[in-house]
Each structure stands twice: as structure tokens, then as C-alpha cells.
Design a protein around this motif. Structure first.
Motif: not given
Length: 321
Positions: A12-20, A136-142, A151-156
Motif C-alpha cells: 500500500i505504501s508503494v502504491l500510495m504515490g501512484l496516479p489514479t 519501479g518499487d515493485i518487480v514481478m515475474v509472471l 516478486g520484489e518489494f522495495n520500501g522504507e
């Protein structure tokens, strides 16, 4: 101790800065990169960069429902996009995107602030089998026919890596050894019966288009509801369509799109709303079932909507030079 809720909070913290999220701006994928069948389940392990296990979680397609003529597969949760609540997911064939529905609004399933895609592995037909999506802050392999495998999550709190431990697709284990469970009940919330029309030549239009390129032919099959009512289709597997190439000189089937693909056995219904269409695409690289190059000449192509009562297009002749 790291808990499942921490992964959701991080997402959620990663997605908060994304546009609609806007329809049409999302990530394009083929429809089998996230298998949508009731009972499909994925189990994941969360580790730190040193490989230490932090926690585990799972997500499952628990039910199937139709909301105002639109079909959704309901996930018990989808932590990769920051929600621990049930969320409806569908694949839009026109946009070539996965969309999510929270009960009120529909938007892109995956973040769209920025994205780069790298094909990691291809199949025998040189089609993408596994791809890496960098948001960017989220990387996913499908992986096709499997879903999200890493998946890889980069946050605080630093970097956290999610790895697929096991997956149950179509009641069969495709990764690891997950427990086989009976699929959950479907929730029928379709339009009233009086708003559902009968599938016939006067209510449904089909069109097969073919585009010749240097070393392949592109096939596009359109199925359009030309009536004023919802049309309902029953399917006996996860397969929606097929393309077949025939040698008219001998009447032999040369190539079939579904030949090398795996579909799960699931009974389902799909609704096509009035005025809308389904669009299916495939590419034929001029090779036969044994992957040998076909001889130059004239061939026939037929497209099929693989419903309980199959609907075929008129055959089209093509020339392989």
C-alpha cells in the motif's frame, strides 16, 4: 516477527504515490499469465535479501460471480497490489489487461506509474513463457499458465522477496505439492432472465481477419453481441477460443493454436453485453504440428469460440509463400 499484514502495508505504501488507475493505460499481458479458475491457489514464501524466511502467505480464487453482465473471479486476497480483502479480477481481451473490481470501481490490477517488460523465457513457438515486469518499487515475474512466480518489494523497511512455493492450477499441482481442495461455490448474480437473449445468427456476429507478414500470419477473431440483450456462454474448460490451419489439398489439420497449451477443466459461464465484442488473437509461424516449416501453398484458417456449443467462423484462405 514479520507478518502477512506487513506485506500488505508495504504494498500500500508503494502504491500510495501512484496516479489514479485508468482503463487503457495498464500493463498488456496475454490471458494465460494469470490463470483465472475457481480453486486455483498460490502459496508464497517471503524472504529477505540474505534468504532468511520472514513469513508465508497464500491467495486463492475462491468464487466466481457475474456483476451486471461482467464476469469476475474473486480472489480471497491479492497482496501483490496491496489488498488483503477479496477482490474481483477479470481479463479484458480488448485492452489485453487484467482488471480488478472492489465492489464499486474497476481499475487496472497492476500499478501503471512506470513499467518495463523483459522476456526471460520463450516456448517452442518463440512466444513469451516467462516475463519480468518492473514497476519501479515493485518487480514481478509472471509465468504463463502459472501466474506470479516471484516478486520484489522495495520500501522504507528495505527489500523483501516473495517466492512461489506451490501452485494448484485446475486442481493439479504445477509447482510444489499443495493440498488439493474442492473449489468454492460460485455466486450467481447475473442479469435477470428477461435481459438474457438467445445466441443465434441474429444476435451474434463473428469475423475472422488475417494479416500476412514476412514469416507468419496474424489471426484476429471477433465475436460481437449485435443484440440488445446480454448473451450467456457456457464453457467446460479455461479455453475460450481456437485457431486451426487446414491443408485443403488433403483435408489435413496442419496446425492448431491450442495444441501445445494446457487448459484446466472448469465449468464456467461468461456474459457478453449488448454491443460489445470479444477479440482473440494468435500468430502462426508457418510451422506444422511437428514444428516443421510447411510447404508454400494455399491453406485455410478457421476460428472457433470454444463454448459448450462451439461457434465457428467462415474459413478464410491464406497463401504461404
Amino acid at each position: 516477527m514479520f507478518r502477512f499484514s506487513a506485506l500488505s502495508a508495504l504494498s500500500i505504501s508503494v502504491l500510495m504515490g501512484l496516479p489514479t488507475l485508468a482503463i487503457g493505460q495498464g500493463v498488456r499481458m496475454s490471458p494465460d499469465f494469470l490463470p483465472l479458475d475457481v480453486g486455483n491457489r498460490w502459496e508464497y514464501e517471503i524472504v529477505d535479501p540474505e534468504g532468511r524466511t520472514l513469513d508465508t502467505f497464500d491467495m486463492e480464487v475462491s468464487t466466481y460471480t457475474i456483476v451486471e453482465g461482467t464476469s469476475y473471479y474473486v480472489f480471497s486476497s491479492f497482496p501483490f497490489v496491496g489488498t488483503g480483502d477479496p477482490v474481483g479480477v477479470r481479463y479484458d481481451r480488448d485492452l489485453r489487461q487484467y482488471l480488478r473490481f472492489d465492489g464499486e470501481l474497476e481499475g487496472d490490477l497492476f500499478p501503471v506509474s512506470r513499467v518495463s517488460v523483459e522476456v526471460i523465457e520463450t516456448d517452442a513457438n518463440d512466444l513469451p513463457l516467462k516475463a519480468r515486469f518492473d514497476f519501479g518499487d515493485i518487480v514481478m515475474v509472471l509465468e504463463r499458465s502459472v501466474g506470479i512466480v516471484e516478486g520484489e518489494f522495495n520500501g522504507e523497511t528495505g527489500t523483501q522477496i516473495v517466492k512461489l512455493v506451490s501452485a494448484l492450477i485446475g486442481n493439479e499441482a504445477v509447482v510444489g505439492e499443495p493440498e488439493v481442495r474442492a473449489p468454492g461455490p460460485r455466486i450467481p448474480t447475473a442479469e435477470p432472465t428477461e435481459n438474457v437473449g438467445e445466441v443465434s445468427d441474429s444476435s451474434l456476429s463473428t469475423q475472422l481477419d488475417v494479416v500476412a507478414e514476412d514469416d507468419e500470419h496474424q489471426f484476429v477473431f471477433r465475436v460481437q453481441n449485435i443484440s440488445e440483450r446480454l448473451l450467456a456462454f457456457d464453457f467446460n474448460s479455461s479455453q475460450n477460443f481456437d485457431f486451426v490451419v487446414i491443408d485443403p489439398r488433403r483435408g489435413d489439420e496442419v496446425w492448431r493454436w491450442s495444441e501445445s497449451r494446457i487448459f484446466s477443466d472448469v465449468v464456467r459461464s461468461e456474459g457478453l453485453q449488448a454491443g460489445l465484442e470479444w477479440r482473440f488473437e494468435a500468430a502462426w509461424n508457418h510451422r506444422d504440428k511437428e514444428r516443421n516449416e510447411v510447404i508454400p501453398g494455399v491453406y485455410e484458417v478457421v476460428a472457433t469460440l470454444v463454448a459448450e456449443s462451439p461457434i465457428e467462423s467462415e474459413p478464410i484462405q491464406i497463401e504461404v509463400r
